[in-house]
Scaffold this active site. Structure first.
Site, PDB file in Angstrom:
ATOM      1  N   GLU A   1      36.753 -43.337  -0.857  1.00 22.74           N
ATOM      2  CA  GLU A   1      37.348 -44.349  -0.312  1.00 22.74           C
ATOM      3  C   GLU A   1      36.314 -45.607  -1.060  1.00 22.74           C
ATOM      4  O   GLU A   1      36.925 -46.786  -1.379  1.00 22.74           O
ATOM      5  CB  GLU A   1      37.314 -44.507   0.983  1.00 22.74           C
TER       6      GLU A   1
ATOM      7  N   LYS B   1      32.996 -45.040  -8.739  1.00 22.15           N
ATOM      8  CA  LYS B   1      34.324 -45.327  -9.553  1.00 22.15           C
ATOM      9  C   LYS B   1      34.294 -44.778 -10.849  1.00 22.15           C
ATOM     10  O   LYS B   1      35.507 -44.425 -11.244  1.00 22.15           O
ATOM     11  CB  LYS B   1      34.898 -46.771  -9.431  1.00 22.15           C
TER      12      LYS B   1
ATOM     13  N   LYS C   1      39.034 -49.314 -10.993  1.00 23.55           N
ATOM     14  CA  LYS C   1      39.636 -49.015  -9.377  1.00 23.55           C
ATOM     15  C   LYS C   1      41.186 -48.973  -9.597  1.00 23.55           C
ATOM     16  O   LYS C   1      41.764 -48.160  -9.137  1.00 23.55           O
ATOM     17  CB  LYS C   1      39.254 -50.428  -8.915  1.00 23.55           C
TER      18      LYS C   1
ATOM     19  N   GLY D   1      35.051 -51.307  -2.257  1.00 19.05           N
ATOM     20  CA  GLY D   1      33.918 -51.205  -1.227  1.00 19.05           C
ATOM     21  C   GLY D   1      34.327 -50.804   0.253  1.00 19.05           C
ATOM     22  O   GLY D   1      34.777 -49.823   0.485  1.00 19.05           O
TER      23      GLY D   1
HETATM   24  N1  LIG Z   1      26.209 -51.910  -5.070  1.00 23.19           N
HETATM   25  C1  LIG Z   1      27.661 -51.941  -4.625  1.00 23.19           C
HETATM   26  O1  LIG Z   1      27.706 -52.840  -3.864  1.00 23.19           O
HETATM   27  C2  LIG Z   1      28.493 -50.792  -4.728  1.00 23.19           C
HETATM   28  C3  LIG Z   1      29.720 -51.054  -4.265  1.00 23.19           C
HETATM   29  C4  LIG Z   1      30.782 -49.972  -4.590  1.00 23.19           C
HETATM   30  C5  LIG Z   1      30.515 -48.731  -5.247  1.00 23.19           C
HETATM   31  N2  LIG Z   1      29.258 -48.870  -5.933  1.00 23.19           N
HETATM   32  C6  LIG Z   1      28.863 -47.644  -6.523  1.00 23.19           C
HETATM   33  O2  LIG Z   1      27.837 -46.902  -6.042  1.00 23.19           O
HETATM   34  C7  LIG Z   1      27.147 -46.263  -6.871  1.00 23.19           C
HETATM   35  C8  LIG Z   1      25.528 -46.546  -6.806  1.00 23.19           C
HETATM   36  O3  LIG Z   1      25.592 -47.994  -6.670  1.00 23.19           O
HETATM   37  P1  LIG Z   1      24.193 -48.511  -6.262  1.00 23.19           P
HETATM   38  O4  LIG Z   1      24.453 -50.154  -6.119  1.00 23.19           O
HETATM   39  O5  LIG Z   1      23.754 -47.975  -4.699  1.00 23.19           O
HETATM   40  O6  LIG Z   1      23.129 -48.204  -7.273  1.00 23.19           O
HETATM   41  P2  LIG Z   1      21.650 -48.297  -7.204  1.00 23.19           P
HETATM   42  O7  LIG Z   1      21.109 -49.399  -6.225  1.00 23.19           O
HETATM   43  O8  LIG Z   1      21.012 -48.390  -8.692  1.00 23.19           O
HETATM   44  O9  LIG Z   1      21.006 -47.010  -6.675  1.00 23.19           O
HETATM   45  C9  LIG Z   1      20.976 -45.643  -7.237  1.00 23.19           C
HETATM   46  C10 LIG Z   1      19.986 -44.904  -6.956  1.00 23.19           C
HETATM   47  O10 LIG Z   1      19.898 -43.528  -7.455  1.00 23.19           O
HETATM   48  C11 LIG Z   1      18.994 -43.012  -8.019  1.00 23.19           C
HETATM   49  N3  LIG Z   1      19.404 -42.278  -9.080  1.00 23.19           N
HETATM   50  C12 LIG Z   1      19.885 -42.253 -10.157  1.00 23.19           C
HETATM   51  N4  LIG Z   1      19.855 -41.280 -11.053  1.00 23.19           N
HETATM   52  C13 LIG Z   1      19.211 -40.400 -10.185  1.00 23.19           C
HETATM   53  C14 LIG Z   1      18.889 -38.907 -10.401  1.00 23.19           C
HETATM   54  N5  LIG Z   1      19.395 -38.359 -11.570  1.00 23.19           N
HETATM   55  N6  LIG Z   1      18.190 -38.159  -9.738  1.00 23.19           N
HETATM   56  C15 LIG Z   1      17.968 -38.909  -8.402  1.00 23.19           C
HETATM   57  N7  LIG Z   1      18.145 -40.101  -8.192  1.00 23.19           N
HETATM   58  C16 LIG Z   1      18.887 -40.875  -9.159  1.00 23.19           C
HETATM   59  C17 LIG Z   1      18.446 -44.454  -8.452  1.00 23.19           C
HETATM   60  O11 LIG Z   1      17.024 -44.195  -8.778  1.00 23.19           O
HETATM   61  P3  LIG Z   1      16.351 -45.099  -9.758  1.00 23.19           P
HETATM   62  O12 LIG Z   1      16.328 -46.626  -9.255  1.00 23.19           O
HETATM   63  O13 LIG Z   1      15.072 -44.576 -10.000  1.00 23.19           O
HETATM   64  O14 LIG Z   1      17.093 -44.893 -10.983  1.00 23.19           O
HETATM   65  C18 LIG Z   1      18.561 -45.301  -7.279  1.00 23.19           C
HETATM   66  O15 LIG Z   1      17.918 -45.341  -6.394  1.00 23.19           O
HETATM   67  C19 LIG Z   1      27.511 -46.591  -8.251  1.00 23.19           C
HETATM   68  O16 LIG Z   1      28.518 -45.584  -8.820  1.00 23.19           O
HETATM   69  C20 LIG Z   1      28.404 -48.019  -8.016  1.00 23.19           C
HETATM   70  O17 LIG Z   1      29.347 -48.169  -8.960  1.00 23.19           O
HETATM   71  C21 LIG Z   1      28.469 -49.818  -5.474  1.00 23.19           C
END
Ligand SMILES: NC(=O)c1ccc[n+]([C@@H]2O[C@H](COP(=O)([O-])OP(=O)(O)OC[C@H]3O[C@@H](n4cnc5c(N)ncnc54)[C@H](OP(=O)(O)O)[C@@H]3O)[C@@H](O)[C@H]2O)c1
Length: 326
Positions: free
Chosen positions: A123, A99, A198, A128
């Site tokens: 979306e 977002k 959002k 979510g």
């Molecule tokens: N979690 C939710 O429920 C949720 C819901 C809606 C939207 N979102 C959105 O979805 C996105 C991801 O969220 P998430 O919760 O999945 O985050 P996360 O668990 O921190 O996952 C992000 C992944 O991307 C990797 N990464 C970051 N920078 C990178 C790079 N330059 N090159 C390669 N890999 C890289 C991270 O590796 P490292 O750990 O090694 O840094 C990590 O494995 C965010 O924008 C968040 O706002 C999340």
């Protein structure tokens, strides 16, 4: 049909799971399976099958002509923006849950997508797993949307729900952190910034031009006391963090902040980490969508929905016009 995932964290690993476990549903919709050809992440995931497709080099994905859709779930603005921009420029479709990226660069990335006759879908970036954006854009395309309001942040809703049960703000926040609902630094959630981003995305979609989230009056829940929550409860009200946009003569009027609403109001019934969105159309009236606004599988489900729509568009040789411009 080949896809790539950028970021194998909570959401990225969920996308892997949804595409594997629901491959029959995917095949039924597209007539062919979706293969994950590459996953970009910095970690190594020893022993996980993802190792076979893991890369640390974005060029492996950008230069693979067979990759039709790139799923960005790394989070943050950079290098997410550069990677997404590069993929669109190569004519690949991009789907994101980020977002922050959409609120900051949505118009730019949609214009790039259109210039290269491909889709940029997001979306999962709003509430979510709840299909808010597609409902507004497609199912309600015939409507004048008068207002959209709702509970866009699960963490703050959980905290307020626990305060209703007698906990202090601090104790409720600590519980949210222990359960993994709130991050170690909860600022974006509790100060209303997450809900505000959002709302900016929805408002931009309603009015057709980019709404800056920084311009939306925003208050979080840090000043809400348990005494206030109990006082409101005693007079039949519930405090919820409400994000709202009303369209007034084509102009969006927006606000994010805590409000005391009647216990009988549909949004007052929404408890714990759930999100809800109430959409008011001039012909259809009120529609409410409720569900999981975050979490690995629910968020990934919304992403995979976008992946299927993007692949379907490609098969038909079409792409969606930009939802809004600068
Ligand atoms: N979690 C939710 O429920 C949720 C819901 C809606 C939207 N979102 C959105 O979805 C996105 C991801 O969220 P998430 O919760 O999945 O985050 P996360 O668990 O921190 O996952 C992000 C992944 O991307 C990797 N990464 C970051 N920078 C990178 C790079 N330059 N090159 C390669 N890999 C890289 C991270 O590796 P490292 O750990 O090694 O840094 C990590 O494995 C965010 O924008 C968040 O706002 C999340």
């Amino acid at each position: 049909m080949k896809a790539a995932i950028l970021g194998f964290g909570t959401v990225g690993s969920g996308v892997w799971k949804v595409l594997k476990e629901n491959q029959e549903q995917v095949k039924r919709y597209l007539g062919a399976p979706v293969e994950i050809a590459h996953v970009l992440d910095l970690r190594t995931f020893e022993g996980h099958p993802v190792q076979q497709v893991l890369t640390q080099n974005i060029e492996d994905i950008i230069t693979d002509p067979e990759v039709e859709v790139v799923v960005e779930c790394m989070g943050g603005l950079h290098p997410a923006y550069e990677f997404v921009h590069q993929a669109l420029t190569e004519g690949k479709a991009v789907v994101t849950s980020n977002k922050a990226l959409v609120a900051a660069y949505g118009a730019d990335l949609m214009e790039t997508a259109c210039d290269h006759q491909t889709d940029f879908f997001f979306e999962a970036s709003v509430c979510g797993g709840i299909p808010v954006l597609r409902t507004i854009r497609h199912s309600l395309a015939q409507e004048q949307i008068l207002a959209v309001e709702g509970i866009f942040n699960g963490t703050t809703n959980f905290i307020l729900s626990r305060m209703e049960q007698g906990l202090t703000y601090e104790a409720a926040l600590a519980e949210a952190q222990a359960k993994g609902y709130a991050e170690a630094d909860p600022t974006a959630d509790v100060e209303g910034i997450d809900a505000c981003r959002k709302l900016a995305i929805i408002a931009s979609m309603l009015c057709g031009h980019a709404v800056r989230y920084e311009d939306i009056p925003t208050e979080g829940i840090t000043k809400v006391t348990s005494e206030e929550v109990q006082q409101m409860r005693a007079v039949g009200k519930r405090i919820r963090l409400i994000a709202r946009v009303t369209m007034e003569n084509g102009t969006p009027v927006m606000k994010v902040g805590p409000e005391a609403i009647d216990a009988g109001h549909p949004l007052a019934q929404v408890k714990d980490v759930y999100n809800a969105v109430l959409i008011r159309g001039n012909m259809v009236g009120d529609i409410m969508l409720q569900g999981q606004g975050a979490g690995s599988e629910a968020t990934a489900s919304a992403i995979v929905s976008d992946v299927l729509n993007a692949l379907n568009d490609r098969r038909r040789g079409i792409f969606e016009p930009a939802c809004w411009t600068e």
